[in-house]
Design a protein around this motif. Structure first.
Motif, short mmCIF file in Angstrom:
data_model
loop_
_atom_site.label_atom_id
_atom_site.label_comp_id
_atom_site.label_asym_id
_atom_site.label_seq_id
_atom_site.Cartn_x
_atom_site.Cartn_y
_atom_site.Cartn_z
N GLN A 294 0.86 -1.40 0.37
CA GLN A 294 0.44 -0.05 0.32
C GLN A 294 0.65 1.10 0.26
O GLN A 294 0.11 2.17 -0.36
CB GLN A 294 -1.11 0.27 1.18
CG GLN A 294 -2.33 1.03 1.22
CD GLN A 294 -2.65 0.94 -0.15
OE1 GLN A 294 -3.85 0.04 0.07
NE2 GLN A 294 -3.32 2.24 -0.84
N ALA A 295 1.67 0.85 0.73
CA ALA A 295 3.07 2.58 0.66
C ALA A 295 3.57 2.47 -0.43
O ALA A 295 3.84 3.76 -0.98
CB ALA A 295 3.91 2.07 1.69
N VAL B 82 2.00 1.83 -3.34
CA VAL B 82 0.87 2.32 -4.11
C VAL B 82 0.17 3.90 -4.14
O VAL B 82 0.56 4.91 -4.97
CB VAL B 82 -0.31 2.19 -4.01
CG1 VAL B 82 -1.68 2.61 -4.58
CG2 VAL B 82 -0.19 0.19 -4.45
N ASP B 83 0.64 4.73 -2.54
CA ASP B 83 0.86 5.49 -1.65
C ASP B 83 1.96 6.60 -1.90
O ASP B 83 1.64 7.62 -1.95
CB ASP B 83 0.04 5.40 -0.62
CG ASP B 83 -1.01 4.82 -0.49
OD1 ASP B 83 -2.19 4.83 -1.16
OD2 ASP B 83 -1.39 4.51 0.99
N LYS B 84 3.03 6.05 -2.63
CA LYS B 84 4.10 6.79 -3.17
C LYS B 84 4.93 7.08 -1.36
O LYS B 84 5.18 8.32 -1.22
CB LYS B 84 3.98 7.79 -4.27
CG LYS B 84 3.85 6.96 -5.34
CD LYS B 84 3.82 8.68 -6.24
CE LYS B 84 3.30 7.76 -8.00
NZ LYS B 84 2.49 6.91 -8.19
N ARG B 85 4.44 6.41 -0.10
CA ARG B 85 5.00 6.57 1.14
C ARG B 85 5.66 5.79 1.52
O ARG B 85 6.17 4.40 0.41
CB ARG B 85 3.92 6.86 1.93
CG ARG B 85 3.07 5.99 1.79
CD ARG B 85 1.93 6.07 3.12
NE ARG B 85 1.56 5.37 2.73
CZ ARG B 85 1.42 4.33 3.57
NH1 ARG B 85 2.56 3.58 4.59
NH2 ARG B 85 0.62 3.19 3.53
#
Length: 249
Positions: free
Chosen positions: A236-237, A239-242
């Motif tokens: 998920q990170a 995808v979220d670019k974090r």
């Protein structure tokens, strides 16, 4: 920061931001072993191994030295191994100590040094055969032929020599050493601990395991890690670019 009671001044221990720092503390003897130090280290290592708040262990020495190893001066003063124990009792005691995970630098996953550091097996110089698994670890790090040379002749290796041989992973300036090492330790402590555990088991098995057996183990561990909360968070990170926030679950 949480300080741990080791029961002796010869060993200090603390937990800071997920990193357990264990410091051999006999600077007047260049942190040479003492019975109290060895006993306390075994107890501390056993404690932090099962502490979920600890994600990485840093083993170091006080006053700019790692450890001189056995206390040769005490051996000379008292004779033999530094005590009056019988041979059988001495062997039994050391076997128990070794099972506490004490092979020090060579047993660690990663090793760092400062310019000017000197490493040596030293055993031949004091007519000892070697202990604490050093022959096993060194042979796997540098190969049988080089390990025999280092043991037989006990030559002093510079930090640069040790890095070239793969004994040391990196060399950092003395002024930045603690900061560099602790940055890496915190990165490991805050990383995907379940994945790290399986990686370590895979890599350790690869030392002597058969290829097919190792590949089967990899697949098993790979599937298990794919089911963890840490993996889902990392995906998920991405995808979220974090940056991911791992929780060891």
């Amino acid at each position: 920061m949480t300080k741990l009671d080791t029961g002796t001044e010869d060993l200090r221990a603390e937990i800071d931001d997920g990193v357990a720092v264990i410091t051999m503390n006999r600077p007047d003897r260049r942190n040479a072993f003492s019975p109290d130090m060895i006993s306390a280290m075994g107890a501390v290592l056993a404690r932090v191994e099962t502490d979920e708040a600890v994600g990485c262990v840093v083993l170091t020495g006080a006053a700019g030295a790692f450890s001189a190893g056995g206390d040769v001066k005490s051996m000379a003063d008292r004779g033999g191994d530094g005590s009056s124990r019988s041979v059988d009792a001495a062997i039994h005691r050391q076997r128990l100590n070794q099972r506490a995970g004490l092979s020090l630098a060579l047993a660690c996953d990663l090793r760092y040094a400062v310019p000017g550091a000197v490493l040596t097996t030293a055993f031949a110089r004091v007519a000892f055969a070697g202990d604490y698994g050093g022959t096993w670890f060194l042979t796997r790090l540098v190969g049988s032929g080089k390990a025999k040379e280092l043991y037989y002749f006990s030559e002093r290796l510079t930090a640069e020599d040790a890095e070239r041989l793969g004994i040391v992973n990196a060399i950092f300036p003395a002024t930045d050493f603690e900061e560099e090492v602790m940055a890496r330790a915190r990165r490991l402590a805050q990383g995907p601990s379940i994945a790290y555990r399986y990686m370590k088991e895979n890599l350790n098995r690869a030392v002597a395991g058969e290829l097919g057996e190792c590949m089967d183990l990899e697949v098993t561990h790979h599937v298990h890690t794919g089911l963890t909360e840490d993996h889902r968070e990392a995906a998920q990170a991405f995808v979220d670019k974090r940056e991911p926030r791992f929780r060891g679950r």
